[in-house]
Design a protein around this motif. Structure first.
Motif, PDB file in Angstrom:
ATOM      1  N   GLY A 164       0.816  -1.211   0.000  1.00  8.68           N
ATOM      2  CA  GLY A 164       0.000   0.000   0.000  1.00  8.68           C
ATOM      3  C   GLY A 164       0.847   1.257   0.000  1.00  8.68           C
ATOM      4  O   GLY A 164       0.555   2.222  -0.722  1.00  8.68           O
ATOM      5  N   ARG A 165       1.916   1.262   0.799  1.00  7.18           N
ATOM      6  CA  ARG A 165       2.801   2.431   0.833  1.00  7.18           C
ATOM      7  C   ARG A 165       3.502   2.637  -0.508  1.00  7.18           C
ATOM      8  O   ARG A 165       3.689   3.770  -0.953  1.00  7.18           O
ATOM      9  CB  ARG A 165       3.834   2.246   1.946  1.00  7.18           C
ATOM     10  N   VAL A 166       3.900   1.535  -1.132  1.00  4.90           N
ATOM     11  CA  VAL A 166       4.562   1.639  -2.432  1.00  4.90           C
ATOM     12  C   VAL A 166       3.602   2.193  -3.479  1.00  4.90           C
ATOM     13  O   VAL A 166       3.971   3.064  -4.287  1.00  4.90           O
ATOM     14  CB  VAL A 166       5.106   0.263  -2.866  1.00  4.90           C
ATOM     15  N   LEU A 167       2.367   1.720  -3.487  1.00 10.52           N
ATOM     16  CA  LEU A 167       1.383   2.214  -4.454  1.00 10.52           C
ATOM     17  C   LEU A 167       1.093   3.697  -4.234  1.00 10.52           C
ATOM     18  O   LEU A 167       0.899   4.449  -5.200  1.00 10.52           O
ATOM     19  CB  LEU A 167       0.095   1.396  -4.346  1.00 10.52           C
ATOM     20  N   ILE A 168       1.064   4.123  -2.981  1.00 14.36           N
ATOM     21  CA  ILE A 168       0.887   5.554  -2.706  1.00 14.36           C
ATOM     22  C   ILE A 168       2.076   6.343  -3.230  1.00 14.36           C
ATOM     23  O   ILE A 168       1.926   7.409  -3.837  1.00 14.36           O
ATOM     24  CB  ILE A 168       0.702   5.778  -1.193  1.00 14.36           C
ATOM     25  N   GLN A 169       3.278   5.814  -3.016  1.00 11.94           N
ATOM     26  CA  GLN A 169       4.483   6.487  -3.495  1.00 11.94           C
ATOM     27  C   GLN A 169       4.468   6.625  -5.018  1.00 11.94           C
ATOM     28  O   GLN A 169       4.939   7.628  -5.565  1.00 11.94           O
ATOM     29  CB  GLN A 169       5.719   5.694  -3.061  1.00 11.94           C
ATOM     30  N   LEU A 170       3.889   5.635  -5.695  1.00 12.37           N
ATOM     31  CA  LEU A 170       3.836   5.647  -7.158  1.00 12.37           C
ATOM     32  C   LEU A 170       2.552   6.279  -7.695  1.00 12.37           C
ATOM     33  O   LEU A 170       2.262   6.169  -8.891  1.00 12.37           O
ATOM     34  CB  LEU A 170       3.965   4.216  -7.690  1.00 12.37           C
ATOM     35  N   LYS A 171       1.762   6.912  -6.812  1.00 10.67           N
ATOM     36  CA  LYS A 171       0.532   7.612  -7.205  1.00 10.67           C
ATOM     37  C   LYS A 171      -0.481   6.662  -7.850  1.00 10.67           C
ATOM     38  O   LYS A 171      -1.115   6.984  -8.859  1.00 10.67           O
ATOM     39  CB  LYS A 171       0.845   8.758  -8.180  1.00 10.67           C
ATOM     40  N   GLN A 172      -0.653   5.495  -7.243  1.00 12.66           N
ATOM     41  CA  GLN A 172      -1.571   4.497  -7.781  1.00 12.66           C
ATOM     42  C   GLN A 172      -2.767   4.267  -6.857  1.00 12.66           C
ATOM     43  O   GLN A 172      -3.346   3.179  -6.836  1.00 12.66           O
ATOM     44  CB  GLN A 172      -0.825   3.174  -7.993  1.00 12.66           C
ATOM     45  N   GLN A 173      -3.160   5.302  -6.102  1.00 17.16           N
ATOM     46  CA  GLN A 173      -4.270   5.137  -5.160  1.00 17.16           C
ATOM     47  C   GLN A 173      -5.605   4.884  -5.847  1.00 17.16           C
ATOM     48  O   GLN A 173      -6.534   4.382  -5.218  1.00 17.16           O
ATOM     49  CB  GLN A 173      -4.402   6.378  -4.269  1.00 17.16           C
ATOM     50  N   HIS A 174      -5.715   5.232  -7.123  1.00 13.95           N
ATOM     51  CA  HIS A 174      -6.993   5.108  -7.824  1.00 13.95           C
ATOM     52  C   HIS A 174      -7.204   3.718  -8.412  1.00 13.95           C
ATOM     53  O   HIS A 174      -8.283   3.429  -8.945  1.00 13.95           O
ATOM     54  CB  HIS A 174      -7.039   6.131  -8.968  1.00 13.95           C
ATOM     55  N   THR A 175      -6.216   2.843  -8.337  1.00 16.33           N
ATOM     56  CA  THR A 175      -6.293   1.559  -9.021  1.00 16.33           C
ATOM     57  C   THR A 175      -7.072   0.532  -8.202  1.00 16.33           C
ATOM     58  O   THR A 175      -7.204   0.636  -6.978  1.00 16.33           O
ATOM     59  CB  THR A 175      -4.885   1.010  -9.293  1.00 16.33           C
ATOM     60  N   LEU A 176      -7.562  -0.482  -8.909  1.00 19.38           N
ATOM     61  CA  LEU A 176      -8.260  -1.585  -8.250  1.00 19.38           C
ATOM     62  C   LEU A 176      -7.309  -2.361  -7.346  1.00 19.38           C
ATOM     63  O   LEU A 176      -7.711  -2.859  -6.285  1.00 19.38           O
ATOM     64  CB  LEU A 176      -8.866  -2.513  -9.307  1.00 19.38           C
ATOM     65  N   LEU A 177      -6.051  -2.467  -7.756  1.00 15.03           N
ATOM     66  CA  LEU A 177      -5.058  -3.167  -6.940  1.00 15.03           C
ATOM     67  C   LEU A 177      -4.926  -2.513  -5.570  1.00 15.03           C
ATOM     68  O   LEU A 177      -4.826  -3.201  -4.548  1.00 15.03           O
ATOM     69  CB  LEU A 177      -3.704  -3.172  -7.657  1.00 15.03           C
ATOM     70  N   PHE A 178      -4.944  -1.197  -5.541  1.00 17.99           N
ATOM     71  CA  PHE A 178      -4.807  -0.487  -4.265  1.00 17.99           C
ATOM     72  C   PHE A 178      -5.993  -0.779  -3.350  1.00 17.99           C
ATOM     73  O   PHE A 178      -5.829  -1.005  -2.148  1.00 17.99           O
ATOM     74  CB  PHE A 178      -4.688   1.015  -4.521  1.00 17.99           C
ATOM     75  N   LYS A 179      -7.195  -0.805  -3.914  1.00 17.09           N
ATOM     76  CA  LYS A 179      -8.379  -1.078  -3.101  1.00 17.09           C
ATOM     77  C   LYS A 179      -8.401  -2.532  -2.618  1.00 17.09           C
ATOM     78  O   LYS A 179      -8.731  -2.804  -1.460  1.00 17.09           O
ATOM     79  CB  LYS A 179      -9.638  -0.757  -3.898  1.00 17.09           C
ATOM     80  N   ALA A 180      -8.054  -3.454  -3.515  1.00 20.66           N
ATOM     81  CA  ALA A 180      -8.012  -4.863  -3.107  1.00 20.66           C
ATOM     82  C   ALA A 180      -6.953  -5.081  -2.032  1.00 20.66           C
ATOM     83  O   ALA A 180      -7.171  -5.824  -1.059  1.00 20.66           O
ATOM     84  CB  ALA A 180      -7.723  -5.745  -4.321  1.00 20.66           C
ATOM     85  N   ASN A 181      -5.818  -4.426  -2.189  1.00 21.89           N
ATOM     86  CA  ASN A 181      -4.769  -4.547  -1.178  1.00 21.89           C
ATOM     87  C   ASN A 181      -5.215  -3.943   0.151  1.00 21.89           C
ATOM     88  O   ASN A 181      -4.852  -4.447   1.224  1.00 21.89           O
ATOM     89  CB  ASN A 181      -3.502  -3.841  -1.669  1.00 21.89           C
ATOM     90  N   GLY A 182      -6.016  -2.884   0.095  1.00 23.11           N
ATOM     91  CA  GLY A 182      -6.535  -2.298   1.328  1.00 23.11           C
ATOM     92  C   GLY A 182      -7.418  -3.273   2.092  1.00 23.11           C
ATOM     93  O   GLY A 182      -7.342  -3.365   3.325  1.00 23.11           O
ATOM     94  N   ILE A 183      -8.246  -4.017   1.365  1.00 24.22           N
ATOM     95  CA  ILE A 183      -9.100  -5.020   2.014  1.00 24.22           C
ATOM     96  C   ILE A 183      -8.254  -6.123   2.641  1.00 24.22           C
ATOM     97  O   ILE A 183      -8.491  -6.549   3.782  1.00 24.22           O
ATOM     98  CB  ILE A 183     -10.092  -5.605   0.994  1.00 24.22           C
TER      99      ILE A 183
END
Length: 296
Positions: A164-183
């Protein structure tokens, strides 16, 4: 012991250096701060996988939760000590790279900023090094390898937190991967860092023929106090994760008005009834704390 300490001292810094070097070559457009931060997360994830695997092996090998032994319960703690020292420095290094444009030197100001922003994590590492390590290696004697394995299992959520931290660093908060990883982060954190403690009480009760509610009064008082100190920061971190999750899955704000036919006035649409996030998260954390208190 010394060999395990030496291996850990070489493995974690070496893996960090290798990841940083590889990312700089593979992604030359990334900044040094990005490479260092992502490398830190990769090393943390590797350590978490090793700890979780060790925990699974220990738990499966201990049919008696009190007296059964497994060599990993002690050896991996020695391997973990260099990681905690390395990780403290790696967190500081991330802070230094983040502020390097303003200050090219390692300064007391940078160190104070690092302590201010990471005081809970630094305290977490210090407690592990100066409190939990002596307990795990000396004070508990030859008992409780099963419970040491359970504590290792708490690291299961770390790879998802790191991703999750890596995706935030890469500005990928809008992706489905980010939401699935959050769950997955919420699920693993709840099960392996909070519900883990009732599970340990339940396992002891099964061994001794006690119900879950009878266990706290049948074990030494300091065990309950130690578990309370261990679970308290986990509940705090989980409440922060819940707060971020509610923001992530909140629907986009609706417009207060919509245009009708030409020449007509805008019709104001009342906002949907909802409970503010600032009220939901404390309530959830409090309810969870009450529930766990009753369980244990």
């Amino acid at each position: 012991m010394l060999l395990t300490l030496a291996l850990g001292s070489l493995f974690f810094p070496g893996l960090f250096a290798l990841c940083t070097w590889g990312l700089r070559r593979a992604r030359p457009a990334w900044s040094d701060s990005d490479c260092v931060m992502i490398s830190t997360r990769l090393v943390s994830s590797v350590q978490a996988v090793l700890a979780t695997g060790s925990g699974i092996v220990i738990i499966r090998s201990c049919s008696d939760v009190i007296t059964d032994r497994h060599w990993l319960a002690r050896e991996y703690v020695w391997f973990l000590i260099p990681y905690m020292i390395y990780d403290s420095y790696a967190m500081y290094l991330c802070e230094w790279y983040r502020t390097r444009d303003r200050n090219h030197r390692h300064s007391l100001t940078t160190f104070r900023s690092f302590l201010s922003k990471n005081r809970l994590m630094v305290a977490h590492h210090a407690v592990i090094l100066f409190a939990l390590v002596p307990v795990a290696q000396r004070l508990r004697g030859d008992l409780g390898d099963f419970f040491v394995g359970c504590i290792f299992m708490a690291e299961l959520s770390t790879p998802f937190v790191s991703l999750g931290r890596v995706l935030i660093q890469l500005k990928q908060q809008h992706t489905l991967l980010f939401k699935a990883n959050g769950i997955l982060t919420l699920t693993t954190f709840l099960s392996c860092r909070i519900l883990l403690f009732p599970f340990m009480y339940w396992s002891y009760g099964q061994q001794q023929g006690l119900s879950l509610l009878q266990v706290p009064s049948s074990i030494p008082f300091y065990c309950n106090v130690a578990n309370a100190f261990l679970i308290a920061p986990q509940i705090y971190w989980f409440s922060l994760l819940c707060k971020k999750a509610t923001r992530l899955f909140d629907p986009p704000p609706r417009q207060k008005g919509q245009l009708g036919a030409p020449g007509s006035q805008a019709v104001r649409v009342p906002p949907p009834l909802s409970i503010p996030t600032d009220q939901i998260v404390p309530w959830v954390a409090s309810a969870l704390w009450v529930l766990i208190s009753r369980w244990v």
